[in-house]
Design a protein around this motif. Structure first.
Motif, PDB file in Angstrom:
ATOM      1  N   LEU A   1      -1.214   4.723  -0.473  1.00 59.35           N
ATOM      2  CA  LEU A   1      -0.088   4.754   0.468  1.00 59.35           C
ATOM      3  C   LEU A   1      -0.161   6.071   1.238  1.00 59.35           C
ATOM      4  O   LEU A   1      -0.398   7.131   0.646  1.00 59.35           O
ATOM      5  CB  LEU A   1       1.245   4.650  -0.274  1.00 59.35           C
ATOM      6  CG  LEU A   1       1.499   3.360  -1.067  1.00 59.35           C
ATOM      7  CD1 LEU A   1       2.777   3.491  -1.881  1.00 59.35           C
ATOM      8  CD2 LEU A   1       1.577   2.147  -0.155  1.00 59.35           C
ATOM      9  N   ASP A   2       0.056   5.993   2.545  1.00 56.42           N
ATOM     10  CA  ASP A   2      -0.105   7.184   3.384  1.00 56.42           C
ATOM     11  C   ASP A   2       1.128   7.402   4.268  1.00 56.42           C
ATOM     12  O   ASP A   2       1.398   6.609   5.171  1.00 56.42           O
ATOM     13  CB  ASP A   2      -1.364   7.030   4.251  1.00 56.42           C
ATOM     14  CG  ASP A   2      -1.703   8.295   5.023  1.00 56.42           C
ATOM     15  OD1 ASP A   2      -1.079   9.343   4.753  1.00 56.42           O
ATOM     16  OD2 ASP A   2      -2.591   8.233   5.892  1.00 56.42           O
ATOM     17  N   ASN A   3       1.894   8.444   3.944  1.00 57.03           N
ATOM     18  CA  ASN A   3       3.028   8.887   4.771  1.00 57.03           C
ATOM     19  C   ASN A   3       4.020   7.742   5.063  1.00 57.03           C
ATOM     20  O   ASN A   3       4.282   7.405   6.214  1.00 57.03           O
ATOM     21  CB  ASN A   3       2.522   9.501   6.079  1.00 57.03           C
ATOM     22  CG  ASN A   3       3.604  10.335   6.757  1.00 57.03           C
ATOM     23  OD1 ASN A   3       4.440  10.946   6.095  1.00 57.03           O
ATOM     24  ND2 ASN A   3       3.593  10.333   8.082  1.00 57.03           N
ATOM     25  N   ILE A   4       4.553   7.183   3.976  1.00 52.30           N
ATOM     26  CA  ILE A   4       5.515   6.074   4.105  1.00 52.30           C
ATOM     27  C   ILE A   4       6.916   6.627   4.342  1.00 52.30           C
ATOM     28  O   ILE A   4       7.393   7.479   3.600  1.00 52.30           O
ATOM     29  CB  ILE A   4       5.510   5.213   2.828  1.00 52.30           C
ATOM     30  CG1 ILE A   4       4.116   4.629   2.560  1.00 52.30           C
ATOM     31  CG2 ILE A   4       6.562   4.105   2.905  1.00 52.30           C
ATOM     32  CD1 ILE A   4       3.656   3.608   3.569  1.00 52.30           C
TER      33      ILE A   4
ATOM     34  N   ASP B   1      -0.050  -2.590   5.575  1.00 54.95           N
ATOM     35  CA  ASP B   1      -1.478  -2.860   5.765  1.00 54.95           C
ATOM     36  C   ASP B   1      -2.263  -1.566   5.558  1.00 54.95           C
ATOM     37  O   ASP B   1      -1.987  -0.549   6.208  1.00 54.95           O
ATOM     38  CB  ASP B   1      -1.735  -3.418   7.173  1.00 54.95           C
ATOM     39  CG  ASP B   1      -3.159  -3.938   7.314  1.00 54.95           C
ATOM     40  OD1 ASP B   1      -3.652  -4.558   6.355  1.00 54.95           O
ATOM     41  OD2 ASP B   1      -3.776  -3.700   8.373  1.00 54.95           O
ATOM     42  N   HIS B   2      -3.214  -1.586   4.607  1.00 52.24           N
ATOM     43  CA  HIS B   2      -4.042  -0.416   4.303  1.00 52.24           C
ATOM     44  C   HIS B   2      -3.202   0.826   4.010  1.00 52.24           C
ATOM     45  O   HIS B   2      -3.515   1.933   4.462  1.00 52.24           O
ATOM     46  CB  HIS B   2      -5.021  -0.125   5.446  1.00 52.24           C
ATOM     47  CG  HIS B   2      -6.093  -1.168   5.587  1.00 52.24           C
ATOM     48  ND1 HIS B   2      -5.982  -2.220   6.458  1.00 52.24           N
ATOM     49  CD2 HIS B   2      -7.281  -1.325   4.940  1.00 52.24           C
ATOM     50  CE1 HIS B   2      -7.055  -2.987   6.373  1.00 52.24           C
ATOM     51  NE2 HIS B   2      -7.858  -2.478   5.453  1.00 52.24           N
ATOM     52  N   GLY B   3      -2.107   0.627   3.259  1.00 54.14           N
ATOM     53  CA  GLY B   3      -1.293   1.744   2.825  1.00 54.14           C
ATOM     54  C   GLY B   3      -0.371   2.325   3.872  1.00 54.14           C
ATOM     55  O   GLY B   3       0.234   3.376   3.656  1.00 54.14           O
ATOM     56  N   VAL B   4      -0.230   1.643   4.996  1.00 53.31           N
ATOM     57  CA  VAL B   4       0.621   2.130   6.084  1.00 53.31           C
ATOM     58  C   VAL B   4       1.587   1.022   6.476  1.00 53.31           C
ATOM     59  O   VAL B   4       1.222  -0.157   6.504  1.00 53.31           O
ATOM     60  CB  VAL B   4      -0.229   2.543   7.306  1.00 53.31           C
ATOM     61  CG1 VAL B   4       0.654   2.998   8.453  1.00 53.31           C
ATOM     62  CG2 VAL B   4      -1.208   3.638   6.918  1.00 53.31           C
ATOM     63  N   ILE B   5       2.851   1.405   6.770  1.00 51.56           N
ATOM     64  CA  ILE B   5       3.815   0.417   7.280  1.00 51.56           C
ATOM     65  C   ILE B   5       3.596   0.279   8.779  1.00 51.56           C
ATOM     66  O   ILE B   5       3.790   1.239   9.545  1.00 51.56           O
ATOM     67  CB  ILE B   5       5.253   0.854   6.969  1.00 51.56           C
ATOM     68  CG1 ILE B   5       5.475   0.852   5.449  1.00 51.56           C
ATOM     69  CG2 ILE B   5       6.250  -0.076   7.651  1.00 51.56           C
ATOM     70  CD1 ILE B   5       6.853   1.287   5.019  1.00 51.56           C
TER      71      ILE B   5
END
Length: 588
Positions: free
Chosen positions: A364-367, A557-561
């Motif tokens: 997850l990246d910067n959710i 998708d791919h750890g990004v909203i």
């Protein structure tokens, strides 16, 4: 990050490990003392036999047979009676201690097991864990029972016999003792090899358990996809590794014992040769001479058994090392001090990033996402996008790598794990049921105090009561291991009933209707809609038709909203969600 077992601490000495293992005897020190006294009694009877042999020879040589005719056999019977009493007290009470130690180790290991972080379960095969709880602890029984029993019984016998020999002729006895350093060197070399091979055997046993466990759990896949030969080859390779290590262990043991025995025989032969020298035995009577040689001969049996116990001892030390490394692992971090007694249910992911311990990239990246209390958040997107991870961070199955996850405006790490998780109910995609009754699976854990009326009400709300009451034993029907005696839909409904009974303010539904047919899904969806009212709900779904009424829909998708909004808003936006919806609509 490497797997847990590879994070092994620096090797500790066998003595330190064994002393730590013996530390488990502290609570049984009274029983241990009785056992030691029993073995002391046994050990004292061996030199008593040698002394009796001296007495018999002296009686025969002096001709005083008639007056000692009854005394000698009575004394022999008394010696053997006392030796038998010593053996009983020593063996029984030592076995009692050993079983208590293994019980304590197993319960301590299980207590540790349930407190370990989720990452450990992800990285460690279940067969390896079971091997630690079963095979390793069985090896410890040998180290605590057989080894200690032999060390005490035979060790005290050796001390008693050597003491008698020193008393009879100290010069000859000292010459006999010169061989001990050489025996010690042979035993020391064998010890290192025994321990090394024991560790290999443990790893091989873990491999055997892994393959067997996977084949049992996945037997349907093995049958359907013709995996028999592949699984058979895997198992034979694992069993072969174990066999080779066991044979090397037996080879070392088979060489070690005769070498030590031969060294003892050399010293005994040298002793007899020296004893026949008149200058060394001039002050000895015929009885003294025979008793001295007899005592020296008696030493061969306990010496052989003391050598034989070395392999058992080293197996136990290797197993104890594996167990203690497991017990010394860091538990799930619970630094929270605040108690969450009644959550409102507001959840916020704030600049949150997460990376699994075994992964080299961010999951997850910067959710950034806010879920107001009482509303429903639906997470959609392709498999592997991070939807389940996003939900699993709420009950802190994992801790965030960067940023924060707030519950009711406070970082979730500030709450104690128990109070945080008490406010959350979960229905997994892979339903977990335990080998007990339906009642025990619905009223599980904190819910064990629920009344039958409450359990039935939850079953009705989950649309499960109809099939439950048609079963022969109703709520008391056993479900089998992981619910194998029930259909997929029945298992799912029991899991939903468990979540309904918990009545928690936060609800996580991870593909909660995935195992149901269309008719059951509609009935369950109605129950879930009722359950979700006034509750903060996180629903993960592939079927978009089940989440159209959600307050917030987030496409991951791919750890990004990539998109956030309501069903109508996202369709109107004609982005990623609209494409997913159109694709699924066409497929249906």
């Amino acid at each position: 990050m490497t797997a847990p077992d590879s994070q092994a601490p620096a090797k500790k000495s066998g003595v330190k490990i064994y002393l730590r293992l013996l530390g488990y005897i502290k609570s049984q020190w009274g029983v241990f003392l009785v056992s030691v006294l029993g073995y002391m009694l046994y050990g004292a009877m061996e030199p008593a036999l040698a002394a009796q042999l001296k007495y018999i020879v002296d009686v025969v040589s002096t001709g005083a047979i008639e007056e000692n005719r009854l005394l000698i056999p009575t004394t022999i019977l008394g010696i053997f009676l006392l030796r038998g009493i010593g053996t009983f007290f020593g063996s029984y009470f030592m076995a009692k201690i050993a079983n208590k130690v293994v019980y304590d180790l197993r319960t301590t290991m299980f207590d540790k097991l349930v407190l370990l972080p989720t990452s450990y379960y992800s990285e460690m095969p279940s067969g390896r864990l079971l091997s630690k709880l079963t095979y390793d602890t069985e090896q410890v029984i040998g180290a605590v029972t057989s080894a200690v029993k032999t060390l005490l019984r035979e060790g005290l016998t050796v001390i008693g016999l050597l003491g008698y020999m020193l008393y009879t002729n100290w010069k000859l006895s000292l010459l006999f003792l010169l061989i001990i350093p050489l025996i010690g060197y042979v035993v020391s070399y064998a010890s290192k090899r025994f321990r090394k091979l024991s560790q290999r055997i443990q790893n091989a046993m873990g491999g055997v358990s892994d393959v067997a466990s996977e084949s049992i759990k996945g037997h349907e896949v093995v049958k359907i996809f013709g995996g028999f030969e592949y699984e058979r080859d895997r198992f034979r390779q694992a069993a072969g590794d174990n066999k080779r290590s066991q044979l090397k262990m037996e080879l070392t043991k088979a060489l070690n014992i005769p070498v030590v025995q031969f060294l003892v025989a050399i010293s005994l032969a040298t002793l007899i040769w020296l004893a026949l020298d008149p200058t060394l035995s001039e002050h000895m009577s015929a009885g003294d001479f025979v008793a001295f040689i007899g005592a020296a001969g008696m030493l061969s049996k306990p010496a052989r058994q003391l050598t034989d116990v070395n392999s058992i001892l080293q197996k136990g030390i290797a197993a104890a090392q594996s167990i203690f490394e497991f017990l010394d692992m860091a538990e799930e971090a619970d630094t929270g001090k605040k108690e969450l007694t009644q959550a409102k249910g507001e959840i916020e992911w704030r600049e949150l990033s997460f990376q699994y311990p075994s992964s080299d990239r961010l999951t997850l990246d910067n959710i950034n996402l806010l879920l107001p209390a009482g509303q429903t958040l639906a997470l959609v997107g392709r498999s592997g996008g991070g939807k389940s991870t996003l939900a699993n961070l709420v009950p802190r199955l994992y801790d965030v790598t960067d940023g924060g996850l707030l519950v009711d405006g406070l970082d979730s790490r500030e709450y104690s794990l128990k109070s945080l998780r008490s406010q959350i109910a979960l229905v997994n995609q892979n339903v977990v049921l335990f080998n007990g009754s339906i009642r025990e699976n619905i009223a599980y854990g904190y819910l064990r105090g629920a009344t039958e009326e409450e359990v039935i009400a939850a079953a009705k709300a989950a649309n499960a009561w109809e099939f439950i009451q048609n079963l022969e034993h109703g709520l008391d029907t056993m479900v089998g291991e992981n619910g194998v005696l029930l259909s997929g839909g029945q298992r799912q409904r029991i899991a939903i009933a468990r979540a309904i009974l918990k009545n928690a303010p936060v609800l996580i539904l991870d593909e909660a209707t995935s195992a149901l047919d269309s008719e059951s899904e509609r009935a369950i969806q109605q129950a879930l809609d009722s359950l979700m009212k006034n509750r903060t709900t996180i629903a993960i779904a592939h079927r978009l038709s089940t989440i159209e009424n959600a307050d917030i829909i987030a496409v991951v998708d791919h750890g990004v909203i990539v998109e956030v909004g309501s069903h109508k808003e996202l369709l109107a936006h004609n982005g990623a969600y609209a494409k997913l919806h159109q694709k699924q609509f066409n497929e249906e």
